[in-house]
Every structure is written in C-alpha cells, then in structure tokens.
Design a protein around this motif. Structure first.
Motif, PDB file in Angstrom:
ATOM      1  N   LEU A   1      12.933  96.996  31.598  1.00  0.00           N
ATOM      2  CA  LEU A   1      12.347  95.547  31.042  1.00  0.00           C
ATOM      3  C   LEU A   1      11.027  95.367  30.905  1.00  0.00           C
ATOM      4  O   LEU A   1      10.310  95.551  31.834  1.00  0.00           O
ATOM      5  CB  LEU A   1      12.921  94.527  32.125  1.00  0.00           C
ATOM      6  N   GLN A   2      10.322  94.853  29.781  1.00  0.00           N
ATOM      7  CA  GLN A   2       8.895  94.804  29.597  1.00  0.00           C
ATOM      8  C   GLN A   2       8.472  93.276  30.086  1.00  0.00           C
ATOM      9  O   GLN A   2       9.354  92.711  29.967  1.00  0.00           O
ATOM     10  CB  GLN A   2       8.928  94.899  27.839  1.00  0.00           C
ATOM     11  N   ASP A   3       7.388  93.179  30.375  1.00  0.00           N
ATOM     12  CA  ASP A   3       6.776  92.092  30.681  1.00  0.00           C
ATOM     13  C   ASP A   3       6.918  91.074  29.510  1.00  0.00           C
ATOM     14  O   ASP A   3       7.276  89.804  30.074  1.00  0.00           O
ATOM     15  CB  ASP A   3       5.201  92.334  30.951  1.00  0.00           C
ATOM     16  N   ASP A   4       6.752  91.426  28.160  1.00  0.00           N
ATOM     17  CA  ASP A   4       6.963  90.266  27.498  1.00  0.00           C
ATOM     18  C   ASP A   4       8.314  90.111  27.015  1.00  0.00           C
ATOM     19  O   ASP A   4       8.576  88.868  26.285  1.00  0.00           O
ATOM     20  CB  ASP A   4       6.442  90.638  25.862  1.00  0.00           C
ATOM     21  N   THR A   5       9.296  90.351  27.729  1.00  0.00           N
ATOM     22  CA  THR A   5      10.704  90.110  27.530  1.00  0.00           C
ATOM     23  C   THR A   5      11.170  89.690  28.901  1.00  0.00           C
ATOM     24  O   THR A   5      12.597  89.094  28.762  1.00  0.00           O
ATOM     25  CB  THR A   5      11.416  91.353  26.962  1.00  0.00           C
ATOM     26  N   PHE A   6      10.532  89.789  29.886  1.00  0.00           N
ATOM     27  CA  PHE A   6      11.337  89.311  31.170  1.00  0.00           C
ATOM     28  C   PHE A   6      11.902  87.904  31.019  1.00  0.00           C
ATOM     29  O   PHE A   6      12.820  87.577  31.316  1.00  0.00           O
ATOM     30  CB  PHE A   6      10.146  89.461  32.411  1.00  0.00           C
ATOM     31  N   ILE A   7      10.908  86.799  30.747  1.00  0.00           N
ATOM     32  CA  ILE A   7      11.442  85.584  30.698  1.00  0.00           C
ATOM     33  C   ILE A   7      12.638  85.213  29.944  1.00  0.00           C
ATOM     34  O   ILE A   7      13.597  84.666  30.360  1.00  0.00           O
ATOM     35  CB  ILE A   7      10.142  84.356  30.450  1.00  0.00           C
ATOM     36  N   ASP A   8      12.498  85.848  28.786  1.00  0.00           N
ATOM     37  CA  ASP A   8      13.908  85.720  28.034  1.00  0.00           C
ATOM     38  C   ASP A   8      14.956  86.338  28.497  1.00  0.00           C
ATOM     39  O   ASP A   8      16.135  85.778  28.420  1.00  0.00           O
ATOM     40  CB  ASP A   8      13.661  86.551  26.656  1.00  0.00           C
ATOM     41  N   VAL A   9      14.893  87.285  29.120  1.00  0.00           N
ATOM     42  CA  VAL A   9      16.106  87.971  29.894  1.00  0.00           C
ATOM     43  C   VAL A   9      16.354  87.066  31.114  1.00  0.00           C
ATOM     44  O   VAL A   9      17.877  87.153  31.205  1.00  0.00           O
ATOM     45  CB  VAL A   9      15.711  89.471  30.236  1.00  0.00           C
ATOM     46  N   MET A  10      15.673  86.685  31.838  1.00  0.00           N
ATOM     47  CA  MET A  10      15.828  85.939  32.873  1.00  0.00           C
ATOM     48  C   MET A  10      16.331  84.706  32.456  1.00  0.00           C
ATOM     49  O   MET A  10      17.684  84.056  33.002  1.00  0.00           O
ATOM     50  CB  MET A  10      14.507  85.504  33.672  1.00  0.00           C
ATOM     51  N   ILE A  11      16.162  83.909  31.508  1.00  0.00           N
ATOM     52  CA  ILE A  11      16.761  82.695  30.806  1.00  0.00           C
ATOM     53  C   ILE A  11      18.216  82.938  30.325  1.00  0.00           C
ATOM     54  O   ILE A  11      19.133  82.263  30.675  1.00  0.00           O
ATOM     55  CB  ILE A  11      15.987  82.199  29.424  1.00  0.00           C
ATOM     56  N   VAL A  12      18.386  84.075  29.871  1.00  0.00           N
ATOM     57  CA  VAL A  12      19.638  84.567  29.385  1.00  0.00           C
ATOM     58  C   VAL A  12      20.810  84.793  30.752  1.00  0.00           C
ATOM     59  O   VAL A  12      22.033  84.456  30.607  1.00  0.00           O
ATOM     60  CB  VAL A  12      19.998  85.713  28.540  1.00  0.00           C
ATOM     61  N   ALA A  13      20.233  85.497  31.590  1.00  0.00           N
ATOM     62  CA  ALA A  13      20.972  85.697  32.761  1.00  0.00           C
ATOM     63  C   ALA A  13      21.364  84.335  33.604  1.00  0.00           C
ATOM     64  O   ALA A  13      22.350  84.018  33.926  1.00  0.00           O
ATOM     65  CB  ALA A  13      20.074  86.832  33.547  1.00  0.00           C
ATOM     66  N   GLU A  14      20.370  83.674  33.815  1.00  0.00           N
ATOM     67  CA  GLU A  14      20.446  82.289  34.400  1.00  0.00           C
ATOM     68  C   GLU A  14      21.323  81.450  33.711  1.00  0.00           C
ATOM     69  O   GLU A  14      22.543  80.909  34.274  1.00  0.00           O
ATOM     70  CB  GLU A  14      19.367  81.610  34.497  1.00  0.00           C
ATOM     71  N   LYS A  15      21.322  81.390  32.410  1.00  0.00           N
ATOM     72  CA  LYS A  15      22.473  80.477  31.495  1.00  0.00           C
ATOM     73  C   LYS A  15      23.686  81.047  31.699  1.00  0.00           C
ATOM     74  O   LYS A  15      24.675  80.290  32.162  1.00  0.00           O
ATOM     75  CB  LYS A  15      21.940  80.465  30.085  1.00  0.00           C
ATOM     76  N   PHE A  16      23.957  82.385  31.862  1.00  0.00           N
ATOM     77  CA  PHE A  16      24.995  82.917  31.754  1.00  0.00           C
ATOM     78  C   PHE A  16      25.635  82.726  33.300  1.00  0.00           C
ATOM     79  O   PHE A  16      26.788  82.307  33.565  1.00  0.00           O
ATOM     80  CB  PHE A  16      25.011  84.526  31.422  1.00  0.00           C
ATOM     81  N   ILE A  17      24.883  82.962  34.317  1.00  0.00           N
ATOM     82  CA  ILE A  17      25.711  82.730  35.607  1.00  0.00           C
ATOM     83  C   ILE A  17      25.798  81.061  36.106  1.00  0.00           C
ATOM     84  O   ILE A  17      26.849  80.935  36.521  1.00  0.00           O
ATOM     85  CB  ILE A  17      24.189  82.986  36.630  1.00  0.00           C
ATOM     86  N   HIS A  18      24.883  80.233  35.364  1.00  0.00           N
ATOM     87  CA  HIS A  18      25.412  78.713  35.685  1.00  0.00           C
ATOM     88  C   HIS A  18      26.544  78.363  34.721  1.00  0.00           C
ATOM     89  O   HIS A  18      27.262  77.564  35.088  1.00  0.00           O
ATOM     90  CB  HIS A  18      24.095  78.145  34.999  1.00  0.00           C
ATOM     91  N   GLU A  19      26.553  79.102  33.529  1.00  0.00           N
ATOM     92  CA  GLU A  19      27.826  78.825  32.775  1.00  0.00           C
ATOM     93  C   GLU A  19      29.236  79.080  33.398  1.00  0.00           C
ATOM     94  O   GLU A  19      30.073  78.554  33.512  1.00  0.00           O
ATOM     95  CB  GLU A  19      27.775  79.062  31.381  1.00  0.00           C
ATOM     96  N   LYS A  20      29.079  80.458  33.817  1.00  0.00           N
ATOM     97  CA  LYS A  20      30.380  81.027  34.589  1.00  0.00           C
ATOM     98  C   LYS A  20      30.621  80.173  35.775  1.00  0.00           C
ATOM     99  O   LYS A  20      31.735  80.099  36.255  1.00  0.00           O
ATOM    100  CB  LYS A  20      30.189  82.550  34.893  1.00  0.00           C
ATOM    101  N   HIS A  21      29.568  79.847  36.671  1.00  0.00           N
ATOM    102  CA  HIS A  21      29.621  79.327  37.691  1.00  0.00           C
ATOM    103  C   HIS A  21      30.239  77.748  37.614  1.00  0.00           C
ATOM    104  O   HIS A  21      31.362  77.508  38.274  1.00  0.00           O
ATOM    105  CB  HIS A  21      28.553  78.914  38.721  1.00  0.00           C
ATOM    106  N   ALA A  22      29.946  77.218  36.664  1.00  0.00           N
ATOM    107  CA  ALA A  22      30.440  75.846  36.297  1.00  0.00           C
ATOM    108  C   ALA A  22      32.041  76.035  35.721  1.00  0.00           C
ATOM    109  O   ALA A  22      32.890  75.212  36.086  1.00  0.00           O
ATOM    110  CB  ALA A  22      29.895  75.148  34.915  1.00  0.00           C
ATOM    111  N   GLU A  23      32.166  77.071  35.032  1.00  0.00           N
ATOM    112  CA  GLU A  23      33.545  77.364  34.630  1.00  0.00           C
ATOM    113  C   GLU A  23      34.505  77.643  35.866  1.00  0.00           C
ATOM    114  O   GLU A  23      35.762  77.223  36.045  1.00  0.00           O
ATOM    115  CB  GLU A  23      33.640  78.471  33.537  1.00  0.00           C
ATOM    116  N   ALA A  24      33.992  78.136  36.910  1.00  0.00           N
ATOM    117  CA  ALA A  24      34.853  78.666  38.003  1.00  0.00           C
ATOM    118  C   ALA A  24      35.064  77.437  38.880  1.00  0.00           C
ATOM    119  O   ALA A  24      36.178  77.252  39.532  1.00  0.00           O
ATOM    120  CB  ALA A  24      33.963  79.687  38.865  1.00  0.00           C
ATOM    121  N   GLY A  25      34.312  76.428  38.865  1.00  0.00           N
ATOM    122  CA  GLY A  25      34.429  75.303  39.777  1.00  0.00           C
ATOM    123  C   GLY A  25      35.382  74.228  38.924  1.00  0.00           C
ATOM    124  O   GLY A  25      35.704  73.307  39.575  1.00  0.00           O
ATOM    125  N   ARG A  26      35.757  74.341  37.721  1.00  0.00           N
ATOM    126  CA  ARG A  26      36.747  73.443  37.154  1.00  0.00           C
ATOM    127  C   ARG A  26      38.100  73.458  37.782  1.00  0.00           C
ATOM    128  O   ARG A  26      38.603  74.167  38.368  1.00  0.00           O
ATOM    129  CB  ARG A  26      36.823  74.102  35.595  1.00  0.00           C
TER     130      ARG A  26
END
Length: 89
Positions: free
Chosen positions: A64-89
């Motif tokens: 993972l390159q420094d210039d893509t870290f934030i983008d990758v982190m945003i994608v990962a966090e969004k995915f985790i939050h969406e899946k976690h929300a789905e599981a809580g339904r």
C-alpha cells in the motif's frame, strides 16, 4: 510562524508504526493488523471480507503506497460499517 502539516501526512506518519518489516510500505498483512487495532471486536470473516474489498487497491507487489492509504482506509471503513449495520438489522 506556525507551519500547518496536512492531516494526510500526520496520518501516514502514524501508519508507519504498522510497517513491521521496515520496508517503508504497508503490505496486506500489516494493513490487516491495523484494521484489527482500529476494530478489535469485528469478526474475523468481516476483516477478511474488508481485505478482499480493498485488495485491488494495493500495488502489484501487495503493498500500500502512502498516497493511496487514506483511500484504502475509507473503502475498508465504509465496507465494515455497512456490513456491521446489515448484521444488526
């Protein structure tokens, strides 16, 4: 005179603490460890799914390159939050 350091550089400098092999870049294993520190209670399968979601954003050597870290982190966090929300339904 105070020099303002962009938040991106501050975040990236802290991320280097997870560069366990000292290569100067985070590999997939190191990024996975970072996710476990940020989200210590997520199930293993969810972290594996999040890694699968961001894997294409790593370079051809699996780093993972420094210039893509934030983008990758945003994608990962969004995915985790969406899946976690789905599981809580």
């Amino acid at each position: 005179m105070t020099i303002q350091v962009p938040a991106r550089f501050t975040v990236c400098s802290h991320v280097k603490a997870f560069d366990l092999d000292g290569s100067g870049e985070l590999d997939e294993k190191e990024f996975r460890e970072l996710l476990h520190v940020i989200y210590p209670t997520i199930p293993r399968n969810l972290s594996q799914q999040a890694m699968a979601e961001v894997r294409s954003l790593f370079d051809h050597e699996g780093n993972l390159q420094d210039d893509t870290f934030i983008d990758v982190m945003i994608v990962a966090e969004k995915f985790i939050h969406e899946k976690h929300a789905e599981a809580g339904r």
